[in-house]
Design an enzyme around this catalytic site. Structure first.
Site, PDB file in Angstrom:
ATOM      1  N   SER A  76       0.838  -1.197   0.000  1.00 61.59           N
ATOM      2  CA  SER A  76       0.000   0.000   0.000  1.00 61.59           C
ATOM      3  C   SER A  76       0.880   1.258   0.000  1.00 61.59           C
ATOM      4  O   SER A  76       1.696   1.430  -0.903  1.00 61.59           O
ATOM      5  CB  SER A  76      -0.963  -0.044   1.187  1.00 61.59           C
ATOM      6  OG  SER A  76      -2.015   0.864   1.025  1.00 61.59           O
ATOM      7  N   LEU A  77       0.773   2.134   1.014  1.00 67.58           N
ATOM      8  CA  LEU A  77       1.627   3.322   1.069  1.00 67.58           C
ATOM      9  C   LEU A  77       3.097   2.922   1.044  1.00 67.58           C
ATOM     10  O   LEU A  77       3.932   3.611   0.429  1.00 67.58           O
ATOM     11  CB  LEU A  77       1.324   4.131   2.330  1.00 67.58           C
ATOM     12  CG  LEU A  77       2.252   5.307   2.631  1.00 67.58           C
ATOM     13  CD1 LEU A  77       2.192   6.373   1.541  1.00 67.58           C
ATOM     14  CD2 LEU A  77       1.932   5.918   3.997  1.00 67.58           C
ATOM     15  N   PHE A 139     -10.239   2.110   9.322  1.00 71.55           N
ATOM     16  CA  PHE A 139      -9.347   1.916   8.186  1.00 71.55           C
ATOM     17  C   PHE A 139      -8.953   0.448   8.054  1.00 71.55           C
ATOM     18  O   PHE A 139      -8.882  -0.091   6.945  1.00 71.55           O
ATOM     19  CB  PHE A 139      -8.108   2.796   8.329  1.00 71.55           C
ATOM     20  CG  PHE A 139      -7.192   2.731   7.143  1.00 71.55           C
ATOM     21  CD1 PHE A 139      -7.563   3.279   5.927  1.00 71.55           C
ATOM     22  CD2 PHE A 139      -5.950   2.118   7.224  1.00 71.55           C
ATOM     23  CE1 PHE A 139      -6.727   3.221   4.826  1.00 71.55           C
ATOM     24  CE2 PHE A 139      -5.106   2.049   6.126  1.00 71.55           C
ATOM     25  CZ  PHE A 139      -5.502   2.609   4.926  1.00 71.55           C
ATOM     26  N   LEU A 140      -8.712  -0.220   9.177  1.00 69.96           N
ATOM     27  CA  LEU A 140      -8.364  -1.638   9.131  1.00 69.96           C
ATOM     28  C   LEU A 140      -9.505  -2.459   8.537  1.00 69.96           C
ATOM     29  O   LEU A 140      -9.274  -3.420   7.804  1.00 69.96           O
ATOM     30  CB  LEU A 140      -8.024  -2.152  10.534  1.00 69.96           C
ATOM     31  CG  LEU A 140      -6.719  -1.643  11.149  1.00 69.96           C
ATOM     32  CD1 LEU A 140      -6.568  -2.165  12.566  1.00 69.96           C
ATOM     33  CD2 LEU A 140      -5.514  -2.042  10.316  1.00 69.96           C
ATOM     34  N   ALA A 141     -10.746  -2.067   8.836  1.00 70.77           N
ATOM     35  CA  ALA A 141     -11.896  -2.782   8.290  1.00 70.77           C
ATOM     36  C   ALA A 141     -11.935  -2.669   6.770  1.00 70.77           C
ATOM     37  O   ALA A 141     -12.295  -3.618   6.069  1.00 70.77           O
ATOM     38  CB  ALA A 141     -13.188  -2.243   8.905  1.00 70.77           C
ATOM     39  N   ILE A 142     -11.542  -1.513   6.235  1.00 67.26           N
ATOM     40  CA  ILE A 142     -11.538  -1.317   4.787  1.00 67.26           C
ATOM     41  C   ILE A 142     -10.512  -2.237   4.121  1.00 67.26           C
ATOM     42  O   ILE A 142     -10.713  -2.688   2.990  1.00 67.26           O
ATOM     43  CB  ILE A 142     -11.249   0.165   4.449  1.00 67.26           C
ATOM     44  CG1 ILE A 142     -12.417   1.043   4.903  1.00 67.26           C
ATOM     45  CG2 ILE A 142     -11.014   0.359   2.952  1.00 67.26           C
ATOM     46  CD1 ILE A 142     -12.166   2.523   4.725  1.00 67.26           C
ATOM     47  N   GLN A 143      -9.432  -2.548   4.831  1.00 66.15           N
ATOM     48  CA  GLN A 143      -8.370  -3.369   4.252  1.00 66.15           C
ATOM     49  C   GLN A 143      -8.894  -4.711   3.725  1.00 66.15           C
ATOM     50  O   GLN A 143      -8.376  -5.247   2.753  1.00 66.15           O
ATOM     51  CB  GLN A 143      -7.288  -3.683   5.299  1.00 66.15           C
ATOM     52  CG  GLN A 143      -6.761  -2.517   6.071  1.00 66.15           C
ATOM     53  CD  GLN A 143      -5.881  -1.618   5.249  1.00 66.15           C
ATOM     54  OE1 GLN A 143      -5.049  -2.064   4.492  1.00 66.15           O
ATOM     55  NE2 GLN A 143      -6.068  -0.325   5.409  1.00 66.15           N
ATOM     56  N   ASP A 203      -9.894  -5.533  -4.195  1.00 71.43           N
ATOM     57  CA  ASP A 203      -9.326  -4.445  -3.389  1.00 71.43           C
ATOM     58  C   ASP A 203     -10.253  -3.229  -3.394  1.00 71.43           C
ATOM     59  O   ASP A 203     -10.619  -2.711  -4.445  1.00 71.43           O
ATOM     60  CB  ASP A 203      -7.947  -4.068  -3.965  1.00 71.43           C
ATOM     61  CG  ASP A 203      -7.120  -3.234  -3.005  1.00 71.43           C
ATOM     62  OD1 ASP A 203      -7.694  -2.512  -2.177  1.00 71.43           O
ATOM     63  OD2 ASP A 203      -5.877  -3.298  -3.113  1.00 71.43           O
ATOM     64  N   HIS A 231      -7.371  -5.966  -0.070  1.00 67.16           N
ATOM     65  CA  HIS A 231      -6.207  -5.085   0.056  1.00 67.16           C
ATOM     66  C   HIS A 231      -5.056  -5.696   0.856  1.00 67.16           C
ATOM     67  O   HIS A 231      -3.968  -5.137   0.863  1.00 67.16           O
ATOM     68  CB  HIS A 231      -6.643  -3.756   0.689  1.00 67.16           C
ATOM     69  CG  HIS A 231      -5.629  -2.663   0.580  1.00 67.16           C
ATOM     70  ND1 HIS A 231      -5.199  -2.160  -0.638  1.00 67.16           N
ATOM     71  CD2 HIS A 231      -4.942  -1.980   1.528  1.00 67.16           C
ATOM     72  CE1 HIS A 231      -4.308  -1.206  -0.425  1.00 67.16           C
ATOM     73  NE2 HIS A 231      -4.123  -1.078   0.866  1.00 67.16           N
TER      74      HIS A 231
END
Length: 253
Positions: A76-77, A139-143, A203, A231
């Site tokens: 990712s980043l 944010f972790l849930a979106i991963q 993703d 992701h």
């Protein structure tokens, strides 16, 4: 800067994504046991102090702390940082592995470039000043969105990330700025090194439409597309991820 070094063999520099720390790579320790792996906490994340500056400041600092001729791997980043390092230090880096990463994370609708909407990035920025731990959990849930093992993946991610200190708000803001502003697309043509790009077709952060817009695969560049991954493919599809990455590593090292 905090760097945990594990194993012996050819060096690999591992860079994590936004909002987390190097503990997310714990599931890969056994897979990479034949290598000397430098698990980096990016500035202001995990056990590393924050560092004023931009993406080039981060790159310079990591280059100073890691060996030459290493394989740089970023999720990712972290993939954005690793790609920038490969562009700026072509003689320092042996090969590049990017995982669920994009050379330009923010959507550019006027150019037809798929990415994260400016509104979503803005919302994360707003939440930095409200409830940091809640924002990290969201944010972790979106991963893991779209993954068949989403609940399990989220819990494992959360447990590993929360084992270290929460990231500093200043570092999170730096990372958001990079996700909003850094665009490496014009420089990708200068890359002349082995490059494996790993994608999760489900993703929710790096669209499946990014991969066809990347420089085409050739004798140096390969794509590994995991059809049911999201992701964090090294969590949700560890075996398929390991098989593909180890096959590539065996060819280049």
């Amino acid at each position: 800067m905090h760097i945990q070094t594990i194993g012996q063999g050819h060096p690999i520099v591992m860079l994590h994504g936004w909002g987390v720390n190097s503990a997310v790579f714990e599931p890969l320790h056994q897979m990479l046991s034949q290598y000397c792996v430098y698990y980096v906490d990016l500035p202001g994340f995990g056990d590393s102090p924050a560092l004023d500056g931009d993406i080039d400041t981060w790159v310079d600092h990591i280059v100073e702390k890691t060996p030459e001729n290493a394989i740089w791997a970023g999720w990712s980043l972290g993939g954005l940082v690793a790609t920038r390092a490969a562009i700026r230090y072509p003689k320092h880096i042996k090969a590049l592995l990017t995982i669920a990463s994009s050379p330009c994370f923010m959507a550019r609708e006027d150019e037809g470039w798929p990415g994260i909407s400016p509104q979503v990035l803005h919302q994360f920025g707003e939440q930095l000043n409200q409830d940091l731990s809640k924002m990290i959990e969201r944010f972790l849930a979106i991963q893991a969105m779209g993954s068949e093992t989403a609940k399990q993946d989220i819990k494992q991610l959360r447990d590993l990330v929360m084992a270290k200190s929460l990231p500093q708000a200043s570092a999170l803001q730096q990372g958001l700025t990079m996700l909003k502003e850094v665009d490496l697309r014009p420089q990708l043509g200068t890359l002349d090194l082995p490059w494996l790009r790993v994608w999760g077709r489900l993703d929710g952060l790096v669209s499946r439409r990014v991969q066809p817009l990347m420089p085409p695969a050739n004798d140096q560049t390969e794509d590994l597309i995991l059809a049911k991954a999201s992701h964090a493919p090294f969590f949700s599809h560890k075996q398929a991820f390991s098989d593909g990455v180890l096959s590539w590593l065996n060819k280049i090292s």
